[in-house]
Design a protein around this motif. Sequence first.
Motif, mmCIF file in Angstrom:
data_model
loop_
_atom_site.group_PDB
_atom_site.id
_atom_site.type_symbol
_atom_site.label_atom_id
_atom_site.label_comp_id
_atom_site.label_asym_id
_atom_site.label_seq_id
_atom_site.Cartn_x
_atom_site.Cartn_y
_atom_site.Cartn_z
ATOM 1 N N UNK A 27 -9.682 2.258 -3.552
ATOM 2 C CA UNK A 27 -9.741 3.547 -3.469
ATOM 3 C C UNK A 27 -8.617 4.179 -2.612
ATOM 4 N N UNK A 28 -7.963 3.405 -1.767
ATOM 5 C CA UNK A 28 -6.886 3.922 -1.074
ATOM 6 C C UNK A 28 -5.615 3.469 -1.745
ATOM 7 N N UNK A 29 -4.611 4.365 -1.722
ATOM 8 C CA UNK A 29 -3.119 4.012 -2.272
ATOM 9 C C UNK A 29 -2.383 3.635 -0.880
ATOM 10 N N UNK A 30 -2.075 2.339 -0.833
ATOM 11 C CA UNK A 30 -1.495 1.615 0.294
ATOM 12 C C UNK A 30 0.018 1.890 0.416
ATOM 13 N N UNK A 31 0.525 2.915 -0.530
ATOM 14 C CA UNK A 31 2.017 3.077 -0.627
ATOM 15 C C UNK A 31 2.192 4.374 -0.034
ATOM 16 N N UNK A 32 0.925 5.289 0.413
ATOM 17 C CA UNK A 32 1.144 6.439 1.023
ATOM 18 C C UNK A 32 0.452 6.781 2.258
ATOM 19 N N UNK A 79 2.490 1.123 6.495
ATOM 20 C CA UNK A 79 2.902 0.470 7.617
ATOM 21 C C UNK A 79 1.867 -0.536 8.213
ATOM 22 N N UNK A 80 0.507 -0.321 7.879
ATOM 23 C CA UNK A 80 -0.644 -1.128 8.078
ATOM 24 C C UNK A 80 -0.331 -2.321 6.865
ATOM 25 N N UNK A 81 -0.359 -2.172 5.784
ATOM 26 C CA UNK A 81 -0.173 -2.914 4.764
ATOM 27 C C UNK A 81 1.123 -3.696 4.961
ATOM 28 N N UNK A 82 2.296 -3.247 5.404
ATOM 29 C CA UNK A 82 3.390 -4.166 5.693
ATOM 30 C C UNK A 82 3.182 -5.322 7.009
ATOM 31 N N UNK A 83 2.343 -4.718 7.940
ATOM 32 C CA UNK A 83 1.833 -5.530 8.949
ATOM 33 C C UNK A 83 0.994 -6.705 8.683
ATOM 34 N N UNK A 84 -0.161 -6.370 7.667
ATOM 35 C CA UNK A 84 -0.977 -7.216 7.402
ATOM 36 C C UNK A 84 -0.953 -8.039 5.906
#
Length: 108
Positions: A27-32, A79-84
Amino acid sequence: MRIRAFCDFYNEAYRPLQLVIKCEPGELDWTKTLYISLPSPLEPLEAEDYGDERGVSVLMDDLVNQADDDSLLGILLPQIYRRHGESFELLIVQMDDVEEILQLDRYY
Protein backbone atom coordinates in the motif's frame (compact mmCIF):
# COMPACT_ATOMS: atom_id res chain seq x y z
CA MET A 1 -4.65 2.37 5.96
CA ARG A 2 -5.84 2.42 9.55
CA ILE A 3 -4.61 4.93 12.14
CA ARG A 4 -5.02 4.11 15.81
CA ALA A 5 -3.42 4.96 19.15
CA PHE A 6 -1.91 2.63 21.70
CA CYS A 7 -3.01 4.03 25.07
CA ASP A 8 -1.83 3.31 28.58
CA PHE A 9 -1.42 5.01 31.95
CA TYR A 10 1.34 7.60 32.00
CA ASN A 11 1.85 10.26 34.71
CA GLU A 12 -1.35 9.12 36.46
CA ALA A 13 -3.52 9.55 33.35
CA TYR A 14 -4.71 7.25 30.57
CA ARG A 15 -3.36 8.74 27.36
CA PRO A 16 -2.20 7.85 23.85
CA LEU A 17 1.47 6.89 23.88
CA GLN A 18 2.00 5.64 20.34
CA LEU A 19 0.40 6.35 17.00
CA VAL A 20 0.11 3.08 15.06
CA ILE A 21 -0.44 3.18 11.31
CA LYS A 22 -1.43 -0.17 9.81
CA CYS A 23 -1.02 -0.57 6.07
CA GLU A 24 -1.71 -3.40 3.69
CA PRO A 25 1.32 -5.00 2.02
CA GLY A 26 2.25 -2.91 -1.02
CA GLU A 27 0.00 0.00 0.00
CA LEU A 28 2.85 2.42 0.75
CA ASP A 29 5.20 3.96 -1.78
CA TRP A 30 8.53 3.79 0.06
CA THR A 31 10.06 6.30 -2.37
CA LYS A 32 7.80 9.15 -1.19
CA THR A 33 6.85 11.01 1.97
CA LEU A 34 3.57 9.79 3.46
CA TYR A 35 1.28 12.59 4.66
CA ILE A 36 -1.54 11.69 7.03
CA SER A 37 -4.24 13.61 8.82
CA LEU A 38 -4.87 12.36 12.34
CA PRO A 39 -8.45 11.33 13.06
CA SER A 40 -10.04 12.84 16.12
CA PRO A 41 -10.71 11.17 18.38
CA LEU A 42 -8.07 8.52 17.86
CA GLU A 43 -9.33 4.95 17.91
CA PRO A 44 -7.70 3.05 20.82
CA LEU A 45 -5.50 0.03 20.19
CA GLU A 46 -4.81 -2.78 22.65
CA ALA A 47 -1.45 -4.56 22.84
CA GLU A 48 -3.01 -7.79 21.51
CA ASP A 49 -4.26 -5.90 18.42
CA TYR A 50 -0.71 -5.58 17.06
CA GLY A 51 -0.95 -9.10 15.64
CA ASP A 52 1.82 -10.64 13.55
CA GLU A 53 2.44 -7.66 11.26
CA ARG A 54 5.99 -6.47 10.96
CA GLY A 55 6.46 -3.01 12.39
CA VAL A 56 9.09 -0.32 12.53
CA SER A 57 9.63 2.57 14.91
CA VAL A 58 9.42 5.94 13.22
CA LEU A 59 12.05 8.26 14.67
CA MET A 60 11.69 11.99 15.26
CA ASP A 61 14.10 12.55 12.34
CA ASP A 62 11.62 10.69 10.09
CA LEU A 63 8.81 13.20 10.77
CA VAL A 64 7.96 16.50 9.10
CA ASN A 65 4.94 18.76 8.92
CA GLN A 66 3.60 20.11 5.66
CA ALA A 67 4.11 23.86 5.29
CA ASP A 68 0.74 24.37 3.53
CA ASP A 69 -1.30 22.42 6.08
CA ASP A 70 0.13 22.17 9.58
CA SER A 71 -2.42 19.49 10.51
CA LEU A 72 -0.74 16.93 8.21
CA LEU A 73 1.98 14.72 9.62
CA GLY A 74 4.65 13.70 7.13
CA ILE A 75 6.61 10.45 7.46
CA LEU A 76 9.79 10.23 5.40
CA LEU A 77 9.36 6.68 4.11
CA PRO A 78 12.53 6.71 1.93
CA GLN A 79 14.62 7.48 5.02
CA ILE A 80 13.06 4.55 6.93
CA TYR A 81 13.55 2.24 3.94
CA ARG A 82 17.23 3.24 3.62
CA ARG A 83 17.77 2.53 7.30
CA HIS A 84 16.10 -0.92 7.28
CA GLY A 85 16.19 -2.02 3.62
CA GLU A 86 12.66 -3.41 3.65
CA SER A 87 9.02 -2.37 3.93
CA PHE A 88 6.73 -2.85 6.92
CA GLU A 89 3.00 -3.10 7.62
CA LEU A 90 3.05 -1.12 10.89
CA LEU A 91 4.55 2.32 11.43
CA ILE A 92 4.85 3.13 15.12
CA VAL A 93 5.31 6.77 16.11
CA GLN A 94 5.71 8.12 19.63
CA MET A 95 2.86 10.55 20.41
CA ASP A 96 5.30 12.95 22.06
CA ASP A 97 7.09 13.21 18.69
CA VAL A 98 3.79 13.77 16.84
CA GLU A 99 2.85 16.52 19.28
CA GLU A 100 6.22 18.20 18.92
CA ILE A 101 6.16 18.14 15.11
CA LEU A 102 2.54 19.31 14.83
CA GLN A 103 2.63 21.37 18.05
CA LEU A 104 -0.58 19.74 19.28
CA ASP A 105 -2.17 19.00 22.59
CA ARG A 106 -5.70 18.18 21.43
CA TYR A 107 -5.39 14.38 21.36
CA TYR A 108 -5.99 13.80 25.07
